[in-house]
Design a protein around this motif. Structure first.
Motif, PDB file in Angstrom:
ATOM      1  N   GLY A  39     -18.923 -34.020  -2.700  1.00  0.00           N
ATOM      2  CA  GLY A  39     -17.616 -33.980  -3.331  1.00  0.00           C
ATOM      3  C   GLY A  39     -16.640 -34.901  -2.650  1.00  0.00           C
ATOM      4  N   THR A  40     -15.377 -34.676  -2.923  1.00  0.00           N
ATOM      5  CA  THR A  40     -14.332 -35.498  -2.298  1.00  0.00           C
ATOM      6  C   THR A  40     -13.289 -34.569  -1.694  1.00  0.00           C
ATOM      7  OG1 THR A  40     -13.174 -35.584  -4.410  1.00  0.00           O
ATOM      8  CG2 THR A  40     -14.670 -37.419  -3.898  1.00  0.00           C
ATOM      9  N   GLY A  41     -12.175 -35.146  -1.299  1.00  0.00           N
ATOM     10  CA  GLY A  41     -11.105 -34.315  -0.760  1.00  0.00           C
ATOM     11  C   GLY A  41     -11.196 -34.106   0.734  1.00  0.00           C
ATOM     12  N   PHE A  42     -12.018 -34.926   1.390  1.00  0.00           N
ATOM     13  CA  PHE A  42     -12.109 -34.798   2.850  1.00  0.00           C
ATOM     14  C   PHE A  42     -12.282 -36.178   3.473  1.00  0.00           C
ATOM     15  CE2 PHE A  42     -16.307 -34.259   0.972  1.00  0.00           C
ATOM     16  CZ  PHE A  42     -17.050 -35.222   1.632  1.00  0.00           C
ATOM     17  N   LYS A  43     -11.924 -36.244   4.745  1.00  0.00           N
ATOM     18  CA  LYS A  43     -12.104 -37.455   5.531  1.00  0.00           C
ATOM     19  C   LYS A  43     -13.126 -37.138   6.620  1.00  0.00           C
ATOM     20  CE  LYS A  43      -9.587 -40.559   8.634  1.00  0.00           C
ATOM     21  NZ  LYS A  43      -8.335 -40.734   9.416  1.00  0.00           N
ATOM     22  N   ILE A  44     -14.043 -38.062   6.853  1.00  0.00           N
ATOM     23  CA  ILE A  44     -15.060 -37.841   7.887  1.00  0.00           C
ATOM     24  C   ILE A  44     -14.703 -38.616   9.147  1.00  0.00           C
ATOM     25  CG2 ILE A  44     -17.467 -38.320   8.537  1.00  0.00           C
ATOM     26  CD1 ILE A  44     -18.209 -37.782   5.589  1.00  0.00           C
ATOM     27  N   ILE A  45     -14.791 -37.920  10.285  1.00  0.00           N
ATOM     28  CA  ILE A  45     -14.544 -38.582  11.579  1.00  0.00           C
ATOM     29  C   ILE A  45     -15.793 -38.452  12.425  1.00  0.00           C
ATOM     30  CG2 ILE A  45     -13.075 -38.629  13.630  1.00  0.00           C
ATOM     31  CD1 ILE A  45     -10.875 -37.379  11.944  1.00  0.00           C
ATOM     32  N   ARG A  46     -16.335 -39.584  12.852  1.00  0.00           N
ATOM     33  CA  ARG A  46     -17.612 -39.559  13.577  1.00  0.00           C
ATOM     34  C   ARG A  46     -17.474 -39.919  15.058  1.00  0.00           C
ATOM     35  NH1 ARG A  46     -22.810 -41.856  10.596  1.00  0.00           N
ATOM     36  NH2 ARG A  46     -23.528 -41.178  12.642  1.00  0.00           N
ATOM     37  N   ARG A  47     -18.328 -39.276  15.877  1.00  0.00           N
ATOM     38  CA  ARG A  47     -18.437 -39.589  17.296  1.00  0.00           C
ATOM     39  C   ARG A  47     -19.912 -39.565  17.671  1.00  0.00           C
ATOM     40  NH1 ARG A  47     -14.018 -40.629  16.497  1.00  0.00           N
ATOM     41  NH2 ARG A  47     -12.077 -40.002  17.516  1.00  0.00           N
ATOM     42  N   THR A  48     -20.299 -40.343  18.671  1.00  0.00           N
ATOM     43  CA  THR A  48     -21.655 -40.297  19.202  1.00  0.00           C
ATOM     44  C   THR A  48     -21.586 -40.155  20.720  1.00  0.00           C
ATOM     45  OG1 THR A  48     -22.514 -41.673  17.407  1.00  0.00           O
ATOM     46  CG2 THR A  48     -23.859 -41.516  19.401  1.00  0.00           C
ATOM     47  N   VAL A  49     -22.389 -39.228  21.255  1.00  0.00           N
ATOM     48  CA  VAL A  49     -22.430 -38.988  22.696  1.00  0.00           C
ATOM     49  C   VAL A  49     -23.866 -39.199  23.182  1.00  0.00           C
ATOM     50  CG1 VAL A  49     -20.477 -37.394  22.689  1.00  0.00           C
ATOM     51  CG2 VAL A  49     -22.797 -36.522  22.287  1.00  0.00           C
ATOM     52  N   PRO A  50     -24.077 -39.263  24.501  1.00  0.00           N
ATOM     53  CA  PRO A  50     -25.457 -39.485  24.980  1.00  0.00           C
ATOM     54  C   PRO A  50     -26.447 -38.386  24.564  1.00  0.00           C
ATOM     55  CG  PRO A  50     -23.872 -40.059  26.691  1.00  0.00           C
ATOM     56  CD  PRO A  50     -23.092 -39.398  25.591  1.00  0.00           C
ATOM     57  N   GLY A  51     -26.196 -37.112  24.969  1.00  0.00           N
ATOM     58  CA  GLY A  51     -27.179 -36.072  24.680  1.00  0.00           C
ATOM     59  C   GLY A  51     -26.565 -34.778  24.186  1.00  0.00           C
ATOM     60  N   VAL A  52     -27.414 -33.787  23.891  1.00  0.00           N
ATOM     61  CA  VAL A  52     -26.917 -32.544  23.283  1.00  0.00           C
ATOM     62  C   VAL A  52     -25.913 -31.802  24.157  1.00  0.00           C
ATOM     63  CG1 VAL A  52     -28.831 -32.102  21.689  1.00  0.00           C
ATOM     64  CG2 VAL A  52     -28.984 -31.268  24.056  1.00  0.00           C
ATOM     65  N   LYS A  53     -26.028 -31.928  25.480  1.00  0.00           N
ATOM     66  CA  LYS A  53     -25.084 -31.225  26.349  1.00  0.00           C
ATOM     67  C   LYS A  53     -23.691 -31.842  26.317  1.00  0.00           C
ATOM     68  CE  LYS A  53     -27.837 -30.804  30.056  1.00  0.00           C
ATOM     69  NZ  LYS A  53     -28.388 -30.243  31.316  1.00  0.00           N
ATOM     70  N   ASP A  54     -23.584 -33.034  25.752  1.00  0.00           N
ATOM     71  CA  ASP A  54     -22.271 -33.662  25.588  1.00  0.00           C
ATOM     72  C   ASP A  54     -21.622 -33.279  24.255  1.00  0.00           C
ATOM     73  OD1 ASP A  54     -22.570 -35.285  28.035  1.00  0.00           O
ATOM     74  OD2 ASP A  54     -24.129 -36.304  26.892  1.00  0.00           O
ATOM     75  N   LEU A  55     -22.376 -32.589  23.399  1.00  0.00           N
ATOM     76  CA  LEU A  55     -21.854 -32.242  22.074  1.00  0.00           C
ATOM     77  C   LEU A  55     -20.699 -31.235  22.099  1.00  0.00           C
ATOM     78  CD1 LEU A  55     -25.178 -31.930  20.001  1.00  0.00           C
ATOM     79  CD2 LEU A  55     -23.458 -33.740  19.777  1.00  0.00           C
ATOM     80  N   PRO A  56     -20.787 -30.157  22.918  1.00  0.00           N
ATOM     81  CA  PRO A  56     -19.731 -29.141  22.820  1.00  0.00           C
ATOM     82  C   PRO A  56     -18.318 -29.682  23.009  1.00  0.00           C
ATOM     83  CG  PRO A  56     -21.618 -28.240  24.008  1.00  0.00           C
ATOM     84  CD  PRO A  56     -21.887 -29.715  23.815  1.00  0.00           C
ATOM     85  N   VAL A  57     -18.087 -30.438  24.097  1.00  0.00           N
ATOM     86  CA  VAL A  57     -16.717 -30.920  24.315  1.00  0.00           C
ATOM     87  C   VAL A  57     -16.340 -31.971  23.267  1.00  0.00           C
ATOM     88  CG1 VAL A  57     -17.181 -32.821  25.929  1.00  0.00           C
ATOM     89  CG2 VAL A  57     -15.035 -31.562  26.076  1.00  0.00           C
ATOM     90  N   ALA A  58     -17.309 -32.752  22.821  1.00  0.00           N
ATOM     91  CA  ALA A  58     -17.016 -33.752  21.793  1.00  0.00           C
ATOM     92  C   ALA A  58     -16.580 -33.059  20.501  1.00  0.00           C
ATOM     93  CB  ALA A  58     -18.239 -34.627  21.546  1.00  0.00           C
ATOM     94  N   ALA A  59     -17.262 -31.969  20.161  1.00  0.00           N
ATOM     95  CA  ALA A  59     -16.894 -31.218  18.960  1.00  0.00           C
ATOM     96  C   ALA A  59     -15.511 -30.589  19.123  1.00  0.00           C
ATOM     97  CB  ALA A  59     -17.934 -30.127  18.682  1.00  0.00           C
TER      98      ALA A  59
END
Lengths: 161, 161, 161, 161, 161
Positions: free
Chosen positions: C28-48
């Motif tokens: 659908g539409t009505g949203f904006k996507i913002i992307r980030r990439t981190v080294p590994g899964v343990k870096d995901l929590p703070v990035a999120a």
């Protein structure tokens, strides 16, 4: 000027903190490095948080070398949980660089691995802070720090950039 | 004058708290020691946090002697997680000094180990508080508390200081 | 306009982030996507968490591909704990999309699984944000993301809607 | 007048809460007891925190009897982590009194153990609140709650008091 | 009027949320039920916290059906830790109702177990909210949710009420 914290341990058998510092200085300029050393990996989380909140670090590299015994593995697990919590409480990345003693077949390889992983994660820290688009382009490409990259898998692909 | 907290347990089979206090007094002056004793290792985290927040301690040494059974190992794990969280909530180091009963081959060695580890970690606490540069110089040198240091590994080195 | 965050890793061997983005745009539409990439899964929590608190995301999709070794499993476990904590600290959903390398029998199936799971969880994220009643109707129906749905079990039933 | 909270479960097979209350009343006066009962051990952490923050308890005794299965062990582990976190968030001691069903050889011993451990930990709670110096003198003496104390180990001693 | 939250998953193979709702309505009146459905058990903690903080629920029932694989067990463990943390951050009970797929010998028993456990925990939630003295009287009586109660053990008893 941005601040990069480096915290390592007296428990580790290789001076990964200095390796990370050396690599950072090769990457570029525009940052100040602040270093701390603590006894073991379980002392890293609060040391990293203090670097962020008391020394104004914009990112921290936390390095350790857990031993091969089950209790060492458990310490590393607890330290990792603490490092993640420290990041959540500060909204700041802490790059964990752990090299397990039993990852390498002998001391020579262990030294090589510690050096290599510290350098590759120092690069990750630099990119997170100064060039996030660099990591963005490597999404899903099977990067490894230390041993060789495994690379992306073949097969039906999402759209790449 | 700085304040150093010491908290130990009635569960432990060796008075590591007094050993740590004795070692601290040999290290130097300029600090006051505040002691607490709790039943077991799972009571240590909040006791350490209270020493920091209610008694103004600048650092805490938390000592315990987990038993050899799986449930004892799990208690130690939970206590360690709590001690790390207590540090993150106070931005203050808590030096964990745990001696597992099954680390030593007999009671005599266990007493020796408990005494030695408590003393070496009391030194770490003292240095963290008064001489952080002392730890900084030992980064990556394979220090151990209790049993003999394993030392640094040979091989390609980062630059040392 | 609502904001959907997508964060993935350079460790993963398939570009699941782009797959999720592709699927969202089909929804659908009505949203904006913002992307980030981190080294590994343990870096995901703070990035999120940063996507939520610093970029205003209303929901985040966190994608990773843990390796097959025990240490990889432990990293995934720590990352999951961190992602749950990040949600609790922000009152915002973070949809975890982990594909374990050893879930598939070969690289071809792994690519298929990563693609499929990323798409189905992108749908979940979209529904949570825009059509929660869609999920509400699928309660207790044995949905799976990636491999085939197992479906509801037969037997005495509560009242359905 | 100080307030002591007691929280136990309907899952337990022995009324340890009443035992603890009985023992507390034998120890002394000057306190009011506030009791709560929850379904299982995982409900204890928030119940204990509510006793502290909503009922003004100065200390809480949390009693449970985990079953013998792996899932029961995991529940006990999660409950223990929660009880430690509840303490850290309130700066208040919560004495955990868990009796695992498989600690005893039969139901008769289990009843004896549950009774004895509840009483000995009620004493610990009383001392923590009213006579901390009593615990201080028992530091490192190998106290156990339920089964017989193991006592201190012989060997080179730190200075005793 | 009090508010009771019910959150369940699309992963579950039985509509336990509707069962819980049905049982609650049999128990009494004076409350409003607010329902949510999320993909899996790891999405339950934040959903429950949102029901409490954004929808004003006085208690929440969180239902899930973890699969039989090790990864499913780990997800359930992480979800449980999150549910306990959500309770501690809100001072509100969240009744966890998990039915593991491998608890039952076949699908028929699984459906029976899911139905029964959801109902018995709905009763617990109702009592916690409206009649805590009801639970208080069942302290230490070996209650189980789903399979048959095991009952209290015989032996030397503390005083009962």
């Amino acid at each position: 000027m941005r601040r990069i914290g480096i915290v390592d341990t007296t428990f580790a058998r290789y001076d990964m903190g200095s390796t990370a510092e050396d690599e950072l200085r090769k990457m570029g300029t525009g940052f100040k490095i602040i270093r701390r050393t603590v006894p073991g990996v379980k002392d890293l989380p609060v040391a990293a948080k203090k670097l962020i909140e008391e020394e104004g670090c914009d990112i921290v590299i936390a390095l350790g070398m857990p031993g091969p015994k089950p209790i060492d593995k458990q310490c590393a697990h607890e330290a990792s949980q603490g490092l993640i919590m420290a990041q959540l409480l500060t909204n700041t990345h802490i790059i964990e660089v752990f090299v397990h003693e039993d990852e390498a077949k002998d001391e020579k390889e262990l030294a090589w691995l510690a050096d290599r992983r510290a350098r590759e994660h120092a690069q990750n820290a630099y990119w997170l802070l100064f060039k996030p688009e660099k990591l963005r382009k490597m999404a899903g490409t099977g990067q490894r720090q230390g041993f060789e990259d495994v690379g992306p898998i073949e097969g039906k692909s999402g759209m790449r950039h």
